[in-house]
Structures are given as structure tokens and as C-alpha cells.
Design an enzyme around this catalytic site. Sequence first.
Site: not given
Lengths: 506, 506
Positions: B267-268, B271, B297
Site C-alpha cells: 500500500h505505502e 504512495h 489514495e
Amino acid sequence: MSGMNTAYLALERHFARIASLQDAIGLLGWDKEVMMPSGAAERRSENLAMLEGLRHEILTAPIMADLLDQAETAASGTDWQRANLTAMRRQHTRATALPQDLVEAHAQATTLCEIAWRDARQNSDFKALLPALTEVLNLTRAIATATGEACGLSPYDALLDSFDPGTRQADIDPLFTRLRAELPALTAAALEAQASLPPAVTPQGPFSLPRQEALGRELMQRMGFDTTRGRLDVSLHPFCGGATHDVRLTTRYREDDFIPAMMGVMHETGHALYEMGLPDAWISQPVGQSGGMTLHESQSLIMEMQFCRSAPFTRWLAPRLREAFGVADTAAGWDAQSLHRQLIHVAPGFIRVDADEVTYPAHILARFELEKALVSGDLPLADLPAAFNERIHTLLGLRVPDDRQGCLQDIHWPAGLFGYFPCYALGAMTAAQLRQAACTQEPAILPAIGQGDFTLLLGWLRTHVHGRASSVPLRQIVQDATGAPLGADAYLAHLRTRYVDRAPNA
Amino acid sequence: MSGMNTAYLALERHFARIASLQDAIGLLGWDKEVMMPSGAAERRSENLAMLEGLRHEILTAPIMADLLDQAETAASGTDWQRANLTAMRRQHTRATALPQDLVEAHAQATTLCEIAWRDARQNSDFKALLPALTEVLNLTRAIATATGEACGLSPYDALLDSFDPGTRQADIDPLFTRLRAELPALTAAALEAQASLPPAVTPQGPFSLPRQEALGRELMQRMGFDTTRGRLDVSLHPFCGGATHDVRLTTRYREDDFIPAMMGVMHETGHALYEMGLPDAWISQPVGQSGGMTLHESQSLIMEMQFCRSAPFTRWLAPRLREAFGVADTAAGWDAQSLHRQLIHVAPGFIRVDADEVTYPAHILARFELEKALVSGDLPLADLPAAFNERIHTLLGLRVPDDRQGCLQDIHWPAGLFGYFPCYALGAMTAAQLRQAACTQEPAILPAIGQGDFTLLLGWLRTHVHGRASSVPLRQIVQDATGAPLGADAYLAHLRTRYVDRAPNA
């Protein structure tokens, strides 16, 4: 704040912002050496330059001169407030003394010269460095002249003063003359005393890095390092940096020898304890900052050299080391005597940063004499290598084989740091004089250190050094703490006791 | 820079300084969560507030309004320069819309409310939070009103716009209405499909932390993370922060389950890849920054949810996991099918951050509807717990047992973050629509992901999303990348395919 005027209070707010910027610069500088991924280097340099620029801008904003004038005219308040105003004025005078284009030209020249120096040192090629170093020297002289004019100082004093507020060449020349006169015989006597002993046995590695790290952490906490206000990490070159209430130490570990990392941690812990002992109430003001390079170095050296290499501490340390590395009590080289002999081993050499306590000042003497001549123009830069080698031969009896081991070994001059070297030796003299006074005033200090207990020593340093921050100059701190002006006596006595007499408590 | 006037070029210099301050704030914020010793917290808060103050001061300096007026009058230049000028004007308008005392009161109120919230959540005591939260809501409404007046927006749109430039309630209400209408039946169908399968077997721990960390590092690099421009560390709450050219990811590890840390890293990393794909030439300008919370997001979710939980990637991942943790190929629960069932397990629950992909939007819908009513004044704050619980019951069929698991679970509102929640669901919708477009335009993307190869996907995202930075609004990026306005179609189709149809490539 009663008694102080609104102009002064406005100045405090401006300087609090400057202190915050300094904290940010300190932490980003730590991160650069310890955490930063390689590809961020260029952007980080831009960021740091931008923050420095903001700092300079706040300090030199037109309103600051008015506020300083008003505050000085109305000055009353406490001693600390008045000392703070003096420190503010000093920073302002120095910052406004220089035209912006000179500051930028100097910053650019030192950046380029540091890069050129890395190659030049690698190749032992002083000629390749000469153009860049000439540029740095010329710009440094221009800065010294302009700052000197604004502050009423000679160019070299203006440089000295930038690292050590209030220190003047006229005050320190006699100290260095004394060292120059006495050290050669003292070094010879130390070597003779050492030669009369059987050869020292040194412990053999490899030494586990996690054990070295755990040992370093235990020792720094024992010395008084507050782990809620600081950290220990690893970097290529050990340093003490970070921010107020957040002191960041670094060391580096070698598998084949644990002594350098351990002594490095003790040295940097000395710096850290000074920062941690500055008065909380003044952390964001100029008067609350540490009092210059000499005092800072005195605090690392009083820990590393004066106490942690002392025989009493070594007697406590030796069994602790055997435990830390899991070796038998009878293992060769791990007894207190062997350890102490290793920690105070004297060996004249070419490299300043590897020098022992006895021969170290000779390296500083050479650089001090040479940089005065470079700044005054008496020594042409092209003649530096020959002059450097001649000094080392005179002072240490060694023939420098190449410039890599001679005048190219240090980054200071390529980085524009002229007037910085004397602080190392002045710090050593200050440390010796402070130790002498502390142990006389509080006779329990050395026995406590012999039990691994630094509490009494730290209390004494907090009262007499750390807690005073920049409220009075170095000279006054030394006078008040020791009852005498800073001199070479205590230092020379210390060297004689430890290295020539080899006294059991030295 | 040809064609652009001197006023614009002066603005670029001012905004470059602002960007440097943002970098410093980003890195000090990372350090605060990852490195900072506890005793430095208060001073760090002061330092960060001071840097924010400097940023605000540069942005609102009197000269900026003049420069913006001049630059706009003379505007020509490239598309990016004009877009940069628009982004500069937006920042300036928002910053100057608010009186300084309102900004400071809001900062102070949110700081106090966040502290009160920690206790209130712990004790499930909404009444104890009410006074502090009332203050935050009132000040947030004052900010929304003032900003809205300056920007020609309704108060709620002014809040939305602060997280997602250009996004308006009128545009997103229909999307959420659609979710509200379709999700309950879809969730029921997903649960039914899931119930028809035999119970999933999950691998049993403990899972070695060093192996988890090595796995995370391998996966992030495989996804395209440039380790020369970023780091992975550990913090209590995982995040992606840092600075330009220096992206700092964090995760946290549990010994009993490796899935949360692994999915967190993915997830990170989504980003981080966005930050790393922003155009180098514009890193220090407003136009070069990422395009708001929804796009950000969408980039984490397209990685974590759309691709890394897909069946094709799971088939590649399962043997890799067995190797990483040293388990046999036949070990129960370690096959691709078991892994995939675990990664797409649906289970309605109370806690938003633990929710699966199907039930997550219900949590956002509840908050979106409630915060609109709070900001407009239609819902008195004292009635929030009852209204919250009613929404959760309607949307998820669950009876909230206490406020700790209800309206007290999130820090957003106590932190003054109203208008932020919708971005999470909008990000999920954007991610689904981008995935659909990417896989249609580049049919090789999904098969490559099935080989653990993210190159094609990353290339597509760089071209269509990352490289555009803030040069056009979200709406335009989605339209240009997918050929359609942002909608709920792709997202609902994705949920149906993966969770109801359980298609082999979903």
C-alpha cells in the site's frame, strides 16, 4: 522578563525562530550522514542551503538593527538577558559584516574545493588542489578582513572568534609557545618510559558488533547520557549533532578492534553531555547555546582523555570488557594494566586524527603556525607542502613521505576552516585544567570514576561549565571554575604524570 | 522559461523556498515517528510549528499578491508554467483567506482535542470529548466559511477542496448515492459466494520479523521502489512521508501474522511510486506536487487492492512466500488459492481501518453523510453517537456496542480533518477505473503482474498519472487516462467480478 523592554522581547522571538531553524538544520544534517538514501544528496544540499538562507535572512532583516539599538539603549534586565543581548548583537554584527555575494562565493568555493580535495588527497597531488584552495583562502581572507573590520579584530582573530567567541591570538600564542618549548623533551621522556616496560599484549578479535554496540550504549548511559533526549547510531565519520533536547551521536565499528568505537562513543558522549546540560530555560536563545569549539572539545576530552583513559577508570573497565565480550578473567591482554597501556600508548605518526595525547599538540602547533602565515600572506600557498613537512620534522622528528600524509590529510582548510585547529589543543588544555580543579575541589570524583560512577563529575561540570552556556566567555568560565586563567600548566603536568611518571592514578 | 515574465520567475524562487521548508517538515515529521527520542517531543512540536509559520509567512508576504497579479496580467509561457501560476494563486488565496488568530486557534484546538480523544476513545466516553470537539468543529466551520468566501465555494466544498483540489460535493454526491444503493445487495451476494466455499486454512506463525522485513524490501523493489531515493523503516502507524527525492515508508510487523505488514508495504509503496514518479523538473514548484488525496489514495489502492490482491499476482506470490518463510510446497494454507481467499476475505465489522474492500465504502458513506450534516449544522454534535450507530446499522447491519468501536474510532474529526473521508472511497473508485483502463489499453499488464513484473503497469501510471503531477485536476487526469469521467461503474464491476463472480483473474 521584568525590566526588559519590548524591543528585547521582540528580539527573543526572532532568535527563537533562528534556533528552530538551527534545530532543523542539525537534524537534517544528522539524517544526511546516517539515514539519507544516496540519490537524495543533491536535493538535501539545496534544502540545507535554503534553510541557512532563511536563517541569514531573519538575522539580517532591517528590523533587527533597530531592535538591537533600542534594546541596548534601554538595557536592564537580568545578567542572562543582558548576556543574551550581547550574543544577539555579536551574531548580527558578524552576519551583516559580509556582503551576500561574498558569503555565496565562499560557500561555492568550499564546496568545490572539498570535492577537489578528495581526489587530491587520494592522489597525493597538492598541485591539483592549488587553484581551488587558493580561491578558498582568498575568499576566507576577504571574510576575515570584513568581519575583523566590523568587530574591531585582526583578520586571524576574526576567524578564531568565529569558532571561539572572545579568544584572541595574543592570549593563546604564549600557550602554544610553551607547548612548542616543552613538548619535544616531554615526548622523548614519555617514549623512554614506555620503552622501559615489557611489550603490551593486545586482545585479539574479531569483536562482535552487537556486543560492541551494547557496550557503547551501557557506557554512555553510565556517563550520564539521557536516552530520552538523544540517540546513538552509525556513520562513516563519528560526530555529535542533532538538535536541542535531541542529541544525536554516531560511531563506527570495526570487527578487529573495539577500542576506537568505544573511545569514540566516550568522546562524543562528552560533547553530548555538554549539550544536554545547557539550561532548559534558554534553549532557543543565543545565550543558551554552547560556548564555542574550545569548551566543546574540552568536554569531549575531559571524558575521553582525562577520565576514561585514566588508570582508576581502566581498573573498573577491564572486568566489564571481559564480561561484555565473554572472555575469561585470565585471558591475555584483558587485564587492567594491559588495557591501560593500550589506551595510553604513545607513537609519533603522520596522521593527526590517529595521534595519541602526547604527540597530538605537535600536529596542532604545525597547523596553527602555518595557517596564521597563510592568512597574513607571509606564506604563499604554493609553499605549504614544504613548510608543513619542515614543521612536522621539527616538532615530531618525522619525514613526511607524501602530501597525502602531510598537508592534504585534513579537510579543514579546503572547507574554509582557518582558525579552527587551535581549538583542539586549547580544548585539551582546558580539559586538563578543569580536571585538576574538579578533583581538587571534589576529591571524591576520581575514586567514583574508579567505580564507574560519573555522577559527581557530571554534577561538577553542570555547575561550572554546562549550566553557564554562553552567559560568559570561555576565559571567565575557566577562571571561575579553576581560579586561574586558561594556561598550559595543568596540561603539561597531566602529560608528565601520566606518560613520564606513569603515576598509578593518572 | 522563455515567455514568462520576471514576476513569475520571482514567484518560482519564493515557492522553491516553500518547497524546501515542506521537505524539512516532511523529514522532521518522519523522524518524529521513527527516530525521535521521547523527551524531544515538545521541542519538536515547537520546531515544526515554527517551520509551518515560516512557510505561511513566505506565502502570505505582501509582495506575493503583487507578484501574482503581475504574473497573471502578463501570463504566457508553457502550459506547465500557467498551471504552476494557477496552483500558486490557489495556495495564496487559501493562505490569505484566514486571519492568523483563527489558524492558531484551530491548531491549538486540534492539538488539545487529539489528546482528549485518546482518553475518550480508551474510555468509550464521547461526552468527555464533546467540549473539545465542539471547539474544533466550530473553528473548522469558521475556516470553511472564510475559505469558501475567498474561493467562491460552499463551506463543505472549501474543506473538500483543501484535500482534493477541484473536487466538489455536487460531483461526488451521485457517486456515493450509487454506492449507497448498490453496496448492501453486493455485500450480501459476496458473503453468500464466500460461504459456499469450504473454510479457508491460514498459515500459522510465528513469522520471523527479519524474514518479513526482507520480503517487504524485495516486494517494494520489485514494484519499482527506488532504494536510492527512499527508505523503509518501522513506526507505530504505517505511513508514506519524507521529502522530494527521499520518500520514507514505514510499516510495522506482527509475529503472528505477516499479511498486514506485507500488504501495508505494498500500500505505502503505491504512495511512494507516485511521489517518485513526479517530474524532476518541477519538484520545487506547486505544479510538481502530487494531485491531492484521492489521486494519492488511488495509487496506493491500485497497487495493494487492485493488483496485489488479484488472483494472478497471488499465484506468483504464494511460492515466493513459501520460499521467504522456508515452508514446504505442500504446507497447508500456503497454496495460491488459500492465500487469495485470505486476501479477499469479506467480514463486516465495526472498525474502518480493518475493513475489507467490499464493506469499506459503507464506513466512508456513514462518515461522509455525517460530516456534511455536522458542517452544515443540521446535526448537533451531541447527537453524533446515535446518528453514527444508526448509519452503521443501516449500511452494514451491525449494532455498534460502544463509541470506542463507533464514532470515537478515528482521529480525523478530532484532528479537524472534515472533508477528508470521502477521498478514501473516491481513491478506491479511481483505482478501479484506472486499472480497467490500463488493462484494456495494455492487455499485457495483468499477465506481467502474474509474473511478478510491475514494469508495464508502472510505465502506464507514470505516463497517465504520476508524470502529470498537479498540472491538471483529478477530473482531467481520470478523463484523459480512462476516456470517461470518474464514476462508480468500474469499482462496482470490480467488486462484483472479484467477490460475487469470483472470476479467476480478479
